[in-house]
Design a protein around this motif. Structure first.
Motif, mmCIF file in Angstrom:
data_model
loop_
_atom_site.group_PDB
_atom_site.id
_atom_site.type_symbol
_atom_site.label_atom_id
_atom_site.label_comp_id
_atom_site.label_asym_id
_atom_site.label_seq_id
_atom_site.Cartn_x
_atom_site.Cartn_y
_atom_site.Cartn_z
ATOM 1 N N GLY A 58 33.839 -2.276 29.465
ATOM 2 C CA GLY A 58 33.026 -3.200 28.665
ATOM 3 C C GLY A 58 33.148 -2.914 27.173
ATOM 4 N N LYS A 59 32.859 -1.672 26.802
ATOM 5 C CA LYS A 59 32.888 -1.294 25.379
ATOM 6 C C LYS A 59 34.293 -1.342 24.805
ATOM 7 C CE LYS A 59 28.864 1.677 25.626
ATOM 8 N NZ LYS A 59 28.747 2.850 26.474
ATOM 9 N N ALA A 60 35.311 -1.226 25.681
ATOM 10 C CA ALA A 60 36.695 -1.206 25.207
ATOM 11 C C ALA A 60 37.295 -2.618 25.111
ATOM 12 C CB ALA A 60 37.536 -0.331 26.140
ATOM 13 N N GLY A 61 36.502 -3.637 25.392
ATOM 14 C CA GLY A 61 37.008 -5.010 25.295
ATOM 15 C C GLY A 61 37.704 -5.499 26.558
ATOM 16 N N GLY A 62 37.506 -4.803 27.656
ATOM 17 C CA GLY A 62 38.153 -5.194 28.914
ATOM 18 C C GLY A 62 37.301 -6.107 29.778
ATOM 19 N N ILE A 63 36.071 -6.406 29.339
ATOM 20 C CA ILE A 63 35.170 -7.317 30.067
ATOM 21 C C ILE A 63 34.774 -8.391 29.056
ATOM 22 C CG2 ILE A 63 32.987 -7.532 31.334
ATOM 23 C CD1 ILE A 63 34.725 -5.462 32.658
ATOM 24 N N ARG A 64 35.242 -9.642 29.272
ATOM 25 C CA ARG A 64 35.017 -10.641 28.216
ATOM 26 C C ARG A 64 34.463 -11.930 28.796
ATOM 27 N NH1 ARG A 64 39.689 -9.303 25.001
ATOM 28 N NH2 ARG A 64 39.612 -11.359 24.037
ATOM 29 N N ARG A 65 33.525 -12.486 28.095
ATOM 30 C CA ARG A 65 32.910 -13.739 28.515
ATOM 31 C C ARG A 65 33.768 -14.911 28.050
ATOM 32 N NH1 ARG A 65 27.482 -15.759 29.556
ATOM 33 N NH2 ARG A 65 27.499 -17.955 28.953
ATOM 34 N N ALA A 66 33.860 -15.946 28.897
ATOM 35 C CA ALA A 66 34.631 -17.147 28.547
ATOM 36 C C ALA A 66 33.803 -18.363 28.921
ATOM 37 C CB ALA A 66 35.960 -17.156 29.297
ATOM 38 N N ASP A 67 33.626 -19.271 27.968
ATOM 39 C CA ASP A 67 32.781 -20.435 28.244
ATOM 40 C C ASP A 67 33.571 -21.659 28.681
ATOM 41 O OD1 ASP A 67 30.129 -19.407 27.774
ATOM 42 O OD2 ASP A 67 30.757 -19.118 25.696
ATOM 43 N N THR A 68 34.901 -21.589 28.531
ATOM 44 C CA THR A 68 35.711 -22.741 28.940
ATOM 45 C C THR A 68 36.910 -22.253 29.751
ATOM 46 O OG1 THR A 68 37.155 -22.575 27.014
ATOM 47 C CG2 THR A 68 35.170 -23.944 26.768
ATOM 48 N N LEU A 69 37.575 -23.201 30.421
ATOM 49 C CA LEU A 69 38.770 -22.855 31.198
ATOM 50 C C LEU A 69 39.867 -22.337 30.265
ATOM 51 C CD1 LEU A 69 38.876 -25.903 33.651
ATOM 52 C CD2 LEU A 69 37.980 -23.611 34.091
ATOM 53 N N ASP A 70 39.989 -22.975 29.093
ATOM 54 C CA ASP A 70 40.991 -22.516 28.118
ATOM 55 C C ASP A 70 40.727 -21.073 27.702
ATOM 56 O OD1 ASP A 70 42.374 -24.863 28.104
ATOM 57 O OD2 ASP A 70 41.329 -25.712 26.359
ATOM 58 N N ALA A 71 39.451 -20.776 27.492
ATOM 59 C CA ALA A 71 39.106 -19.407 27.063
ATOM 60 C C ALA A 71 39.459 -18.397 28.166
ATOM 61 C CB ALA A 71 37.626 -19.329 26.716
ATOM 62 N N VAL A 72 39.247 -18.781 29.418
ATOM 63 C CA VAL A 72 39.604 -17.877 30.521
ATOM 64 C C VAL A 72 41.096 -17.560 30.462
ATOM 65 C CG1 VAL A 72 39.883 -17.720 33.039
ATOM 66 C CG2 VAL A 72 37.743 -18.602 32.078
ATOM 67 N N GLU A 73 41.900 -18.605 30.276
ATOM 68 C CA GLU A 73 43.348 -18.413 30.259
ATOM 69 C C GLU A 73 43.771 -17.577 29.046
ATOM 70 O OE1 GLU A 73 45.465 -22.005 31.232
ATOM 71 O OE2 GLU A 73 47.398 -21.109 30.695
ATOM 72 N N THR A 74 43.169 -17.842 27.903
ATOM 73 C CA THR A 74 43.503 -17.091 26.677
ATOM 74 C C THR A 74 43.160 -15.608 26.832
ATOM 75 O OG1 THR A 74 43.005 -19.064 25.394
ATOM 76 C CG2 THR A 74 43.137 -17.000 24.176
ATOM 77 N N ILE A 75 41.959 -15.349 27.342
ATOM 78 C CA ILE A 75 41.538 -13.951 27.486
ATOM 79 C C ILE A 75 42.422 -13.246 28.514
ATOM 80 C CG2 ILE A 75 39.673 -12.442 28.266
ATOM 81 C CD1 ILE A 75 37.727 -14.557 27.038
ATOM 82 N N ALA A 76 42.732 -13.946 29.614
ATOM 83 C CA ALA A 76 43.603 -13.343 30.636
ATOM 84 C C ALA A 76 44.950 -12.986 30.007
ATOM 85 C CB ALA A 76 43.801 -14.310 31.796
ATOM 86 N N LEU A 79 44.635 -9.828 28.014
ATOM 87 C CA LEU A 79 44.431 -8.591 28.780
ATOM 88 C C LEU A 79 45.651 -8.220 29.619
ATOM 89 C CD1 LEU A 79 40.747 -9.106 30.066
ATOM 90 C CD2 LEU A 79 41.511 -7.540 28.268
ATOM 91 N N LEU A 80 46.211 -9.200 30.329
ATOM 92 C CA LEU A 80 47.293 -8.910 31.282
ATOM 93 C C LEU A 80 48.546 -8.418 30.560
ATOM 94 C CD1 LEU A 80 46.800 -11.983 33.627
ATOM 95 C CD2 LEU A 80 46.638 -9.580 34.337
ATOM 96 N N GLY A 81 49.142 -7.382 31.111
ATOM 97 C CA GLY A 81 50.372 -6.847 30.517
ATOM 98 C C GLY A 81 50.127 -5.948 29.316
ATOM 99 N N HIS A 82 48.852 -5.744 28.968
ATOM 100 C CA HIS A 82 48.533 -4.855 27.854
ATOM 101 C C HIS A 82 47.818 -3.624 28.366
ATOM 102 C CE1 HIS A 82 49.106 -8.746 25.802
ATOM 103 N NE2 HIS A 82 49.684 -7.959 24.880
ATOM 104 N N ARG A 83 47.874 -2.580 27.565
ATOM 105 C CA ARG A 83 47.203 -1.346 27.959
ATOM 106 C C ARG A 83 45.784 -1.361 27.428
ATOM 107 N NH1 ARG A 83 51.372 1.736 29.994
ATOM 108 N NH2 ARG A 83 49.957 3.425 30.511
ATOM 109 N N LEU A 84 44.875 -0.931 28.287
ATOM 110 C CA LEU A 84 43.467 -0.855 27.897
ATOM 111 C C LEU A 84 43.087 0.613 27.796
ATOM 112 C CD1 LEU A 84 40.903 -2.571 27.391
ATOM 113 C CD2 LEU A 84 40.366 -2.288 29.819
ATOM 114 N N VAL A 85 42.541 0.980 26.637
ATOM 115 C CA VAL A 85 42.125 2.372 26.426
ATOM 116 C C VAL A 85 40.605 2.437 26.506
ATOM 117 C CG1 VAL A 85 42.166 4.329 24.832
ATOM 118 C CG2 VAL A 85 44.097 2.725 24.890
ATOM 119 N N THR A 86 40.090 3.182 27.472
ATOM 120 C CA THR A 86 38.643 3.386 27.572
ATOM 121 C C THR A 86 38.401 4.899 27.553
ATOM 122 O OG1 THR A 86 38.191 3.753 29.936
ATOM 123 C CG2 THR A 86 38.713 1.487 29.273
ATOM 124 N N PRO A 87 37.140 5.309 27.404
ATOM 125 C CA PRO A 87 36.870 6.767 27.395
ATOM 126 C C PRO A 87 37.366 7.457 28.670
ATOM 127 C CG PRO A 87 34.928 5.526 26.695
ATOM 128 C CD PRO A 87 35.919 4.525 27.153
#
Ligand code: ADP
Ligand code: MG
Length: 393
Positions: A58-76, A79-87
């Motif tokens: 959550g704090k690392a930006g890996g949990i994101r809210r999307a209000d539209t279908l376009d936003a879901v696709e953009t956020i996906a 995130l996908l194919g990228h590295r997520l750094v969390t504690p």
């Protein structure tokens, strides 16, 4: 064995526990399709959740809210194919290969609930806290009075009075209290039936309409019990695991990577633990725990050797073998075979004792390999620490 959040939720749903509506996706268009399906069911907003074997997303930006279908696709896509750094991932982070797209819900309160083993009591326990959604270690350190426990004295069930007592301590009453109790009992049942080592819900949420939902879920399964659960064993995601550990598992070796730089190869878990202690005592740090087992074959020894040499952090190696079922000559043959094949790029200290030890020493001596012989554990530990130190400087 660790599994993903979406897999944990799938298991818990099978035990009748309430989870948000959603599904997993491996590409941005697939994420959109999931959201379209949810929208058709009347879901107005979504949450896109990176699926990696680590929390703190959550704090690392890996949990994101999307209000539209376009936003879901953009956020996906972000995130996908990228590295997520969390504690919890270490500085190199973890590659996101899948996202969970689920309904965004309106939360009234977040709680923490977990079922796990208390090793000192030798019993499973349930831990609950009204301080949910936060790092539980932090809560334990700062507000220990906000964490409540119940012991599963009968191992496989939480008595109704215990579930009720936990709920009361969470400040619940009426129907909310009753439903909380059912959820905790369901978590205990899932923990027991799956041979889990941990079932952790952080957060378990109460929604603004007073329903309960498991908003996050982490199930850790006991490797030693997976043979009883082929369906659960199939959830393994080797892409998330340390490649050397995967290789070791396939060769039936007990291998765990640690953060030091002295590689160890030992037979028997007790001797392996003692060897790691001796290295530490002599001022060094072990790079791994590696138990080749009492009855290792020369092939397994060779495989263990390859795994040690494949770890770039290893500056020196200590081989400490007590030859019982695994005779010293067989061990020596395994080492010589592997050393010829992969080469020896770091200093090696070998201590052999037990059956056919003379023969083993002869094989090593005649191999032309460069290694240091030690005759007891203290000497072996001192030597390997010194050699590793020289490599480092
Ligand atoms: P992590 O523990 O890895 O940070 P969580 O799944 O616990 O990931 O999500 C972090 C926070 O995001 C939660 O505490 C919750 O507040 C919020 N959240 C997660 N899923 C949803 C959802 N479906 N709807 C609304 N909020 C959510
Ligand atoms: Mg969480």
């Amino acid at each position: 064995m660790n599994i993903h959040e979406y897999q944990s939720k799938m298991i818990l749903k099978g035990f009748g526990l309430p989870v948000p509506r959603g599904d997993v996706a491996a590409s941005p268009p697939a994420a959109r399709t999931v959201a379209e399906r949810l929208a058709a069911e009347g879901v107005p907003a979504f949450v896109v959740k990176a699926q990696i074997h680590a929390g703190g997303r959550g704090k690392a930006g890996g949990i994101r809210r999307a209000d539209t279908l376009d936003a879901v696709e953009t956020i996906a896509r972000q995130l996908l194919g990228h590295r997520l750094v969390t504690p919890q991932t270490g500085p190199e982070g973890k590659l996101v290969r899948r996202v969970l797209v689920e309904e965004a819900v309106s939360i009234a309160a977040e709680y923490y609930v977990a079922v796990l083993i208390d090793r000192s009591l030798q019993k499973p326990i349930v831990i609950a806290s009204p301080a949910g959604g936060m790092d539980i270690e932090e809560v334990a350190a700062q507000r220990p009075e906000a964490i409540f426990r119940e012991v599963l004295w009968d191992l496989d069930r939480l008595h109704p009075y215990q579930a009720r007592r936990l709920g009361l301590r969470m400040g619940l009453q009426g129907p909310l209290l009753a439903e909380f109790g059912r959820i905790v009992q369901g978590l205990v049942e899932a923990f027991w039936r799956c041979d889990a080592m941990l079932v952790e819900i952080n957060p378990l949420v109460r929604l603004t309409d007073d329903r309960w939902l498991l908003l996050d879920a982490k199930v850790v399964l006991d490797d030693n019990a997976l043979y009883r659960h082929p369906d659960l064993a199939a959830l393994r995601d080797v892409g998330e695991e340390d490649p050397l550990e995967v290789e070791a598992t396939q060769a039936r070796l007990s291998y765990i990577r640690l953060d030091g730089d002295i590689g160890c190869m030992v037979n028997g878990a007790g001797l392996a633990m003692a060897t790691m202690d001796m290295i530490q005592w002599a001022g060094g740090r072990p790079a791994n725990f590696l138990d080749v087992g009492g009855g290792a074959s020369p092939e397994q020894v060779a495989q263990a050797f390859r795994i040690l040499m494949a770890d770039p952090r290893v500056k020196a190696v200590l081989i400490n073998i007590f030859g019982g079922i695994l005779r010293c000559d067989r061990l020596a043959t395994g080492i010589v075979t592997a050393a010829r094949e992969v080469g020896v790029r770091v200093p090696m200290v070998i201590r052999l004792e037990g059956t056919n030890v003379e023969e083993g020493r002869r094989i090593l001596a005649e191999s032309g390999l460069n290694f240091t012989v030690a005759y007891d554990m203290e000497e072996a530990a001192r030597k390997v620490v010194e050699l590793a130190g020289r490599q480092r400087s």
